[in-house]
Each structure stands twice: as C-alpha cells, then as structure tokens.
Design an enzyme around this catalytic site. Structure first.
Site, mmCIF file in Angstrom:
data_model
loop_
_atom_site.group_PDB
_atom_site.id
_atom_site.type_symbol
_atom_site.label_atom_id
_atom_site.label_comp_id
_atom_site.label_asym_id
_atom_site.label_seq_id
_atom_site.Cartn_x
_atom_site.Cartn_y
_atom_site.Cartn_z
ATOM 1 N N LEU A 112 0.822 -1.214 0.000
ATOM 2 C CA LEU A 112 0.000 0.000 0.000
ATOM 3 C C LEU A 112 0.854 1.261 0.000
ATOM 4 O O LEU A 112 0.356 2.355 0.255
ATOM 5 C CB LEU A 112 -0.945 0.004 1.202
ATOM 6 C CG LEU A 112 -1.976 -1.127 1.213
ATOM 7 C CD1 LEU A 112 -2.978 -0.929 2.345
ATOM 8 C CD2 LEU A 112 -2.706 -1.260 -0.121
ATOM 9 N N GLY A 113 2.136 1.122 -0.330
ATOM 10 C CA GLY A 113 3.011 2.274 -0.459
ATOM 11 C C GLY A 113 2.934 2.872 -1.844
ATOM 12 O O GLY A 113 1.949 2.709 -2.571
ATOM 13 N N GLN A 114 4.008 3.551 -2.252
ATOM 14 C CA GLN A 114 3.991 4.360 -3.459
ATOM 15 C C GLN A 114 3.774 3.547 -4.728
ATOM 16 O O GLN A 114 3.077 3.981 -5.638
ATOM 17 C CB GLN A 114 5.306 5.144 -3.576
ATOM 18 C CG GLN A 114 5.345 6.120 -4.742
ATOM 19 C CD GLN A 114 6.676 6.859 -4.825
ATOM 20 O OE1 GLN A 114 7.678 6.411 -4.287
ATOM 21 N NE2 GLN A 114 6.660 7.992 -5.494
ATOM 22 N N LEU A 115 4.358 2.359 -4.823
ATOM 23 C CA LEU A 115 4.319 1.602 -6.071
ATOM 24 C C LEU A 115 3.455 0.346 -6.016
ATOM 25 O O LEU A 115 3.090 -0.195 -7.067
ATOM 26 C CB LEU A 115 5.745 1.188 -6.469
ATOM 27 C CG LEU A 115 6.649 2.266 -7.033
ATOM 28 C CD1 LEU A 115 8.059 1.693 -7.252
ATOM 29 C CD2 LEU A 115 6.110 2.812 -8.345
ATOM 30 N N ILE A 130 0.566 -4.243 6.228
ATOM 31 C CA ILE A 130 0.022 -4.367 7.586
ATOM 32 C C ILE A 130 -1.149 -3.409 7.785
ATOM 33 O O ILE A 130 -1.662 -3.267 8.886
ATOM 34 C CB ILE A 130 1.108 -4.097 8.649
ATOM 35 C CG1 ILE A 130 1.679 -2.685 8.494
ATOM 36 C CG2 ILE A 130 2.199 -5.151 8.582
ATOM 37 C CD1 ILE A 130 2.616 -2.270 9.626
ATOM 38 N N ASP A 180 3.684 -8.927 7.748
ATOM 39 C CA ASP A 180 4.587 -8.073 8.517
ATOM 40 C C ASP A 180 6.011 -8.524 8.211
ATOM 41 O O ASP A 180 6.404 -9.650 8.554
ATOM 42 C CB ASP A 180 4.283 -8.220 10.007
ATOM 43 C CG ASP A 180 5.170 -7.345 10.884
ATOM 44 O OD1 ASP A 180 6.092 -6.688 10.354
ATOM 45 O OD2 ASP A 180 4.945 -7.338 12.112
ATOM 46 N N TYR A 237 17.575 6.380 4.863
ATOM 47 C CA TYR A 237 16.968 5.726 3.703
ATOM 48 C C TYR A 237 18.044 5.311 2.705
ATOM 49 O O TYR A 237 18.088 4.158 2.253
ATOM 50 C CB TYR A 237 15.974 6.686 3.055
ATOM 51 C CG TYR A 237 15.336 6.190 1.782
ATOM 52 C CD1 TYR A 237 14.564 5.029 1.767
ATOM 53 C CD2 TYR A 237 15.462 6.909 0.597
ATOM 54 C CE1 TYR A 237 13.958 4.590 0.608
ATOM 55 C CE2 TYR A 237 14.861 6.479 -0.571
ATOM 56 C CZ TYR A 237 14.116 5.323 -0.560
ATOM 57 O OH TYR A 237 13.515 4.886 -1.723
#
Length: 342
Positions: A36-39, A61, A78, A167
C-alpha cells in the site's frame, strides 16, 4: 573459475527445485510486500494484467480500501515477522518476491530507529526468506543511495555512494547484501535504482515527491509552495516506465545480466521546468518556493542518472518524456480527485 562454477551450480539447483513453473512457462506466483506504499497497488495491477489476477499477492500491515481488496488477492504480511513470511511463501507457493516495504527519505529522517527496523531488519528477513525458498527477489533502490561525494551529472552505475540519509544508507546495505547473497549462495537477487517515480497517488514522504504534490495542489487549490529551490535538478520517471522497467528486468534471463543492481531513469528536470510545462495545461496557477530540510537531501543526490548499462544489458528504454508526463499527470490527478470527491 571455481567460485563461478559454484554459483552456477547453486543457482541451477535452486531453479530446478523451486522454479519449475518458469521452465514449464506457467506464470510465477508473486508476493509484493509494502503493497500500500507508493508503487505497490499500481505494480499489482500491472503484473496481474501480465500473469493473472490470482498470481499476484498484494500485502501490507494496513487495512486496504474496498477497491484494492476487490482488485485481487490481499493478505496481511509483517516483514518483521519471519515465521509469518515463511507461512505465506509455503501456503501460497510463492516464486517471486517484490520487496517494497520501506520508510522513504524525508519520513525516515524523522524516525531513524523505525527506519532501521523496517528498512534494514526487514531486508534481512526477506533476503533470508528468498534464500531459504529459492525465490527470485526484487528490491528497489534509489537515487538516494548516492551522496555528496558521488558524481552528480552524470551519476554512473558504479561509483562512490556514501549517502547521508538513513533511507540511502539502508538502500546501499540492501544492494550490497543482495549482491553478496548472489555470489555466496546463488540467490537470484535483482535491484533497480529508481529516480523519483511520479504517479497520481498522493505523495508518500519522498524528497522528489514535490513533482507529485504540485499537481494535486495546483488542481485543487490553484497554487503550490515548493520545498525545493526552483533550479534543483533531479532524475525522474513516470510510474508507467518504472513498472515496465521492473517487469522487463524481472523477466530478463540471468545470462544477460552483468550486474545485479542497475540505474534506470527517464528524464531530469527542475521544479521551474516542470511548472513551465504545466502552464500549458493549467495557465492560471501560482508557484512559490520555500526550501526546507529536504533541499539539503536533494543537493546530495544525482542530477542526471546514467542508465547506459541497463540499456546495453537488457535493452531498457524509457517511453514517457516530460511533456507526456505532464499530460498524463493532469489527466490522472483530475480523475483521482473527482473519484474521491474532493
């Protein structure tokens, strides 16, 4: 020669034992972490179109939206729970693992301990998982894996890195660990260093995300305050090119790959240049500049990315240029804002 024979032998055994689906041309079963992140969501849609809806497992998660849940298989995963990951791989007979879970540059600087857990400990889990089950594993890296000592224009595939964000440090760690597992264990590790990836989804906390936020703010409010200087040049690509690069790289035969980590890019531009192109579509908007802590991060990153090795080895070639990117973003962001009712 002995080391190379050992690598080839281990890789052949892994391929025969765990990836017979590739030899019989059956589609791979793919697990995407951090979905569910950017990509993640766009990647799942893209790969489901190629390999079939039920062959791509999106995971995170976080509770998904109804749209994401209905689009295809979605499960809880997770990355800090190794036994849970083992169960997923075994129960779903996973062949390929795409590891997107990470805290991005600006967010990571706000919570370094959490970034270490997610970006580094999580990487340890998924790469050991891939070794144990003979998975092909893809881990994205970034222009943030370079630092102020790196050549910035252009930045070649192999050069000094030494980033100054957690990062970036975690991504260099991932690159080196993956290469080590390839040489030591024959793991089919693959990694692309992406530039700023631009899509219609809301910005997710990256330094290059001004190039997403500007479209959302201008279309909704008619103005945008940029946190970078107008002449800050950074490499970028539209999400369509990013997903195509990922897919083509995953499918490339191992004998074509002279490296396990490649730069890829489409273009480089500044906030000022982007705003100038947007005026053709949105003539009345205002842009102001108020650089913040993200400017220092951007000033340590590449301005122009050299992806000649990816073009040479597996025929990478971008398709979306800056004018096409702006046209796509105006259309896609307008549609997303309308669909969401704000």
């Amino acid at each position: 020669m002995t080391l190379l024979r050992t690598i080839r032998s281990v890789f052949t055994i892994n391929a025969r034992k765990y990836s017979s689906n590739l030899q019989t041309k059956k589609p791979p079963k793919i697990l995407i972490t951090g979905g569910l992140g950017q990509l993640g969501v766009e990647c799942a849609k893209f790969l489901r179109g190629k390999y079939g809806r039920d062959n791509v497992l999106l995971s995170d998660i976080i509770k998904p939206t109804t749209e994401v849940f209905n689009d295809g298989p979605y499960i809880f995963a997770d990355i800090l729970d190794f036994k849970g990951l083992q169960k997923i791989v075994v129960d779903h007979r996973v062949d390929w693992l795409i590891h997107f879970s990470a805290l991005l540059s600006a967010i990571g600087e706000q919570n370094v301990p959490l970034a270490v857990r997610v970006n580094i400990e999580g990487m340890h889990n998924v790469i050991e998982l891939a070794k144990q089950y003979g998975l092909r594993i893809f881990v994205p890296s970034t222009i943030g894996a370079f630092g102020p000592d790196s050549p910035r224009n252009p930045t070649p595939n192999i050069t000094v890195q030494r980033p100054r964000t957690i990062y970036g440090v975690s991504k260099v760690h991932a690159e080196l660990l993956g290469e080590y597992y390839f040489y030591k264990f024959g793991l089919d590790f693959r990694c692309l260093r992406f530039p700023g990836v631009i899509s219609s989804d809301p910005p997710g906390g990256g330094t290059t995300d001004y190039a997403i936020a500007i479209f959302h703010d201008v279309i909704r409010k008619g103005r945008y305050e940029c946190y970078l200087k107008p002449d800050t040049r950074l490499p970028m690509m539209h999400v369509r090119d990013a997903l195509r690069a990922l897919s083509e790289f995953l499918e490339a035969p191992n004998e074509q790959l002279n490296r396990r980590v490649y730069n890829v890019t489409s273009m480089s531009f500044t906030p000022e240049e982007l705003a100038d192109r947007m005026v053709k579509h949105l003539p009345d908007f205002q842009i102001t500049y108020k650089p913040d802590s993200r400017q220092e991060i951007a000033d340590s990153w590449p301005q122009v990315f050299d992806d000649s090795e990816a073009r040479r080895d597996w025929n990478w070639k971008p398709q979306v240029n800056l004018d096409e990117l702006v046209t796509l973003m105006v259309k896609e962001v307008k549609e997303k804002i309308t669909a969401n009712g704000f």
